[in-house]
Every structure is written in C-alpha cells, then in structure tokens.
Design a protein around this motif. Structure first.
Motif, PDB file in Angstrom:
ATOM      1  N   ALA A 179       0.980  -1.350  -0.124  1.00 34.95           N
ATOM      2  CA  ALA A 179      -0.073   0.218  -0.022  1.00 34.95           C
ATOM      3  C   ALA A 179       0.831   1.282  -0.237  1.00 34.95           C
ATOM      4  N   PRO A 180       1.356   1.570  -1.245  1.00 34.34           N
ATOM      5  CA  PRO A 180       2.094   2.870  -1.325  1.00 34.34           C
ATOM      6  C   PRO A 180       1.502   4.018  -0.820  1.00 34.34           C
ATOM      7  N   SER A 181       2.136   4.802   0.188  1.00 36.02           N
ATOM      8  CA  SER A 181       1.486   6.006   0.507  1.00 36.02           C
ATOM      9  C   SER A 181       2.866   6.845   1.361  1.00 36.02           C
ATOM     10  N   ASN A 182       2.528   7.972   1.528  1.00 33.11           N
ATOM     11  CA  ASN A 182       3.506   9.089   2.135  1.00 33.11           C
ATOM     12  C   ASN A 182       3.903   8.559   3.425  1.00 33.11           C
ATOM     13  N   SER A 183       3.054   7.910   4.399  1.00 36.04           N
ATOM     14  CA  SER A 183       3.489   7.735   5.691  1.00 36.04           C
ATOM     15  C   SER A 183       4.264   6.179   5.481  1.00 36.04           C
ATOM     16  N   ASN A 184       3.948   5.532   4.659  1.00 37.52           N
ATOM     17  CA  ASN A 184       4.500   4.020   4.439  1.00 37.52           C
ATOM     18  C   ASN A 184       5.911   4.132   3.995  1.00 37.52           C
ATOM     19  N   LEU A 185       6.106   5.215   2.981  1.00 38.27           N
ATOM     20  CA  LEU A 185       7.309   5.746   2.393  1.00 38.27           C
ATOM     21  C   LEU A 185       8.190   6.084   3.588  1.00 38.27           C
ATOM     22  N   GLU A 186       7.550   7.192   4.369  1.00 39.78           N
ATOM     23  CA  GLU A 186       8.419   7.757   5.442  1.00 39.78           C
ATOM     24  C   GLU A 186       8.857   6.560   6.470  1.00 39.78           C
ATOM     25  N   ARG A 187       7.952   5.844   6.802  1.00 41.42           N
ATOM     26  CA  ARG A 187       8.425   4.492   7.748  1.00 41.42           C
ATOM     27  C   ARG A 187       9.471   3.590   7.303  1.00 41.42           C
ATOM     28  N   ALA A 188       9.276   3.346   5.827  1.00 39.52           N
ATOM     29  CA  ALA A 188      10.302   2.494   5.311  1.00 39.52           C
ATOM     30  C   ALA A 188      11.759   3.280   5.304  1.00 39.52           C
ATOM     31  N   LEU A 189      11.831   4.712   4.756  1.00 37.94           N
ATOM     32  CA  LEU A 189      12.927   5.190   5.062  1.00 37.94           C
ATOM     33  C   LEU A 189      13.482   5.510   6.447  1.00 37.94           C
ATOM     34  N   ILE A 190      12.703   5.665   7.180  1.00 35.11           N
ATOM     35  CA  ILE A 190      13.286   5.643   8.530  1.00 35.11           C
ATOM     36  C   ILE A 190      13.776   4.212   9.217  1.00 35.11           C
ATOM     37  N   ALA A 191      13.301   3.114   8.797  1.00 35.20           N
ATOM     38  CA  ALA A 191      13.597   1.866   9.149  1.00 35.20           C
ATOM     39  C   ALA A 191      15.047   1.720   8.553  1.00 35.20           C
ATOM     40  N   VAL A 192      15.073   1.927   7.024  1.00 36.30           N
ATOM     41  CA  VAL A 192      16.367   1.747   6.161  1.00 36.30           C
ATOM     42  C   VAL A 192      17.552   2.553   6.893  1.00 36.30           C
ATOM     43  N   ASP A 193      17.216   3.765   7.493  1.00 35.01           N
ATOM     44  CA  ASP A 193      18.322   4.580   7.931  1.00 35.01           C
ATOM     45  C   ASP A 193      18.655   3.942   9.430  1.00 35.01           C
ATOM     46  N   HIS A 194      17.661   3.574  10.191  1.00 37.18           N
ATOM     47  CA  HIS A 194      17.993   2.938  11.395  1.00 37.18           C
ATOM     48  C   HIS A 194      18.746   1.523  11.479  1.00 37.18           C
ATOM     49  N   ALA A 195      18.255   0.817  10.377  1.00 33.40           N
ATOM     50  CA  ALA A 195      19.349  -0.358  10.187  1.00 33.40           C
ATOM     51  C   ALA A 195      20.740   0.100   9.643  1.00 33.40           C
ATOM     52  N   ILE A 196      20.861   1.051   8.778  1.00 35.33           N
ATOM     53  CA  ILE A 196      22.166   1.355   8.386  1.00 35.33           C
ATOM     54  C   ILE A 196      22.846   1.918   9.512  1.00 35.33           C
ATOM     55  N   GLY A 197      22.537   2.570  10.514  1.00 33.05           N
ATOM     56  CA  GLY A 197      22.931   3.091  11.712  1.00 33.05           C
ATOM     57  C   GLY A 197      23.380   2.012  12.711  1.00 33.05           C
ATOM     58  N   ARG A 198      22.665   0.840  12.927  1.00 28.83           N
ATOM     59  CA  ARG A 198      22.908  -0.088  13.557  1.00 28.83           C
ATOM     60  C   ARG A 198      24.084  -0.780  13.228  1.00 28.83           C
ATOM     61  N   VAL A 199      23.971  -0.867  11.789  1.00 28.13           N
ATOM     62  CA  VAL A 199      25.225  -1.790  11.181  1.00 28.13           C
ATOM     63  C   VAL A 199      26.412  -0.848  11.380  1.00 28.13           C
ATOM     64  N   GLN A 200      26.673   0.319  11.337  1.00 29.82           N
ATOM     65  CA  GLN A 200      27.628   0.918  11.377  1.00 29.82           C
ATOM     66  C   GLN A 200      28.258   1.008  12.834  1.00 29.82           C
ATOM     67  N   ALA A 201      27.279   0.998  13.700  1.00 27.83           N
ATOM     68  CA  ALA A 201      27.662   0.881  14.994  1.00 27.83           C
ATOM     69  C   ALA A 201      28.038  -0.313  15.786  1.00 27.83           C
ATOM     70  N   THR A 202      27.970  -1.486  14.874  1.00 29.73           N
ATOM     71  CA  THR A 202      28.389  -2.727  15.089  1.00 29.73           C
ATOM     72  C   THR A 202      29.839  -3.049  14.990  1.00 29.73           C
ATOM     73  N   ASP A 203      30.369  -3.889  16.137  1.00 23.03           N
ATOM     74  CA  ASP A 203      32.001  -4.125  15.841  1.00 23.03           C
ATOM     75  C   ASP A 203      31.772  -5.374  15.359  1.00 23.03           C
ATOM     76  N   GLU A 204      33.059  -5.789  14.564  1.00 24.57           N
ATOM     77  CA  GLU A 204      32.978  -7.114  14.021  1.00 24.57           C
ATOM     78  C   GLU A 204      34.474  -7.460  13.860  1.00 24.57           C
ATOM     79  N   PRO A 205      35.018  -8.697  14.093  1.00 28.46           N
ATOM     80  CA  PRO A 205      36.457  -9.249  14.065  1.00 28.46           C
ATOM     81  C   PRO A 205      37.075  -9.096  12.826  1.00 28.46           C
TER      82      PRO A 205
END
Length: 249
Positions: A179-205
């Motif tokens: 269901a494409p909509s302004n609110s769903n696009l906004e939520r998706a972008l926020i979720a992608v940005d949050h995932a990128i931030g979590r990956v960047q903040a994770t240490d790996e060996p």
C-alpha cells in the motif's frame, strides 16, 4: 480456447474471420461426430451447430463487455501483483529466489504492459514500478544471502540490534509496496536509516572492507535499498515528503 480468447482474436486480427474460423475448426469435432455418428440427420446437425456458434458468440460478447481484457481494474491488479514481488523477495525460499523474482516480475510486467496498450502514461508507470521492484528485490535477496552465511560470532547473532533493525525494515518495506503512501514511505526510509546506523555501530572481528567484512556488504545493500526508495525517477517519488528535509545517510 475460451470464448473470451476468440473474441480477442476477432478484435485484434485485421481479418475478423481468422479467430472465428479457428474456433469453428476446433469445435468441428464436437459439432459433427458425437451428435451425428452414423445417422444422417442434417437438420439436427445444423440446428446444434448454429446453437453452439451462437452460444460462443454470446459468451464472447459478454466477456468483452462485462470483463474486457484491457479494462483498468485488470492492469491495476497486475500492477499490485508486480509490487508484491518485493514481499516475495522478503518471504520466499532463498534457493533460486533471484531468478524466480526476475521471471515473475517480468512476466507480470509483460501482461500488464500489453493490457495497458494505447496508454503510454500507464505503461511508463508500470516500467518504473518494475525497475524499483527489481532493484529493491535483488538487494533484499543479496542481504538475505549474506545473513544466511554469516560466521558464528556474537557480532552476527540473531539478537544483535542490527539484525533486529533489518527485520523491522523488511516489515516496513512490505507495508510500503502493498500500500504505497506518504506515511509508509516515510516509515520505510526511517527503518532503512535505522538499520544502516545499527550496522555502522556494530563491531566485528574482521577488517572493514567489502571483501572481508560481512557488515560492510550488508551496509552496501542497505544503502542500495535506500537509494532506490529515494530515486526521483521512481514511482515512489510521488509519495516523498517535500524537499528541504533529508534523511541521514
């Protein structure tokens, strides 16, 4: 062939007799053999054959009027199925998923494009949906493949914040493409940005480069998804918020 098929043949062929003739040839055995085995009864034969032809014409006309093959609802439904291929990329079995996504998406696109013949704006919109579906879908598949072969290490555990953030992003993308909509696009972008931030903040060996770091590869796929969602040529651009505010990269 069905009556609707015969009606479509009559409309599409320059020679209108072509489709009717094909139908008569196919139904000739039905009209001649079972009802006229060894008894020569031309009156019954002609009566049954005329009734069968008239029935075919009535069914074809009804199908063409009530459910025309190029009606808006039909190609709109195919467009919906086209968008839902992103859901398939998220939830489908991983083996052979890339080729299956490609095949299914292009098949739906071919059907919808043909039904929207004579409507170039609709056809352009369908092409734009196909491109964004394939871009996001393949990025999701690569992301899933990367997670499927992660080494055993606490940094890659299912409970890690970055993996939870990716699951949240997947649910947001499902809502967006169903269901494409302004609110769903906004939520998706926020979720992608949050995932990128979590990956960047994770240490790996491992060293932080594309060849040795799983998280770097995961981050690259996330950025690809984000770029596809923000593409100004994408049909999702119609749901983007006004310029002047940007998401953090």
């Amino acid at each position: 062939p069905t009556p609707a098929y015969l009606a479509r043949e009559v409309r599409n062929e320059p020679n209108m007799i072509t489709g009717v003739g094909l139908g008569l040839l196919i139904f000739f055995s039905t009209g001649s053999v079972p009802d006229n085995l060894t008894i020569y009864n031309p009156y019954q034969f002609i009566n049954d054959y005329i009734a069968m032809v008239l029935g075919m014409l009535v069914c074809a006309a009804a199908g063409a009027i009530i459910l025309p093959p190029n009606s808006r609802w039909l190609w709109s439904r195919l467009e919906q199925d086209l968008r839902e291929q992103v859901v398939y990329a998220i939830s489908g079995k991983l083996r052979g998923l890339g080729s299956s996504l490609e095949s299914r998406t292009r098949d739906l696109m071919h059907q919808a494009y043909g039904l929207a013949a004579g409507q170039p704006k609709v056809q352009r919109q369908l092409l734009r949906w196909m491109f964004v579906v394939l871009e996001v879908g393949h990025a999701i598949i690569e992301l899933r493949k990367e997670q499927a072969i992660l080494p055993v290490h606490p940094a890659y555990a299912e409970s890690q914040p970055w993996r939870q953030a990716i699951r949240v992003m997947g649910r947001a993308l499902v809502r967006l493409f169903i269901a494409p909509s302004n609110s769903n696009l906004e939520r998706a972008l926020i979720a992608v940005d949050h995932a990128i931030g979590r990956v960047q903040a994770t240490d790996e060996p491992f060293a932080r480069n594309f060849d040795t770091s799983a998280l770097v590869r995961v981050q690259s796929y996330l950025h690809f998804i984000r770029t596809s969602l923000l593409d100004p040529q994408s049909p999702l651009a119609a749901y983007a918020r006004p310029q002047g505010t940007e998401h953090a990269s």
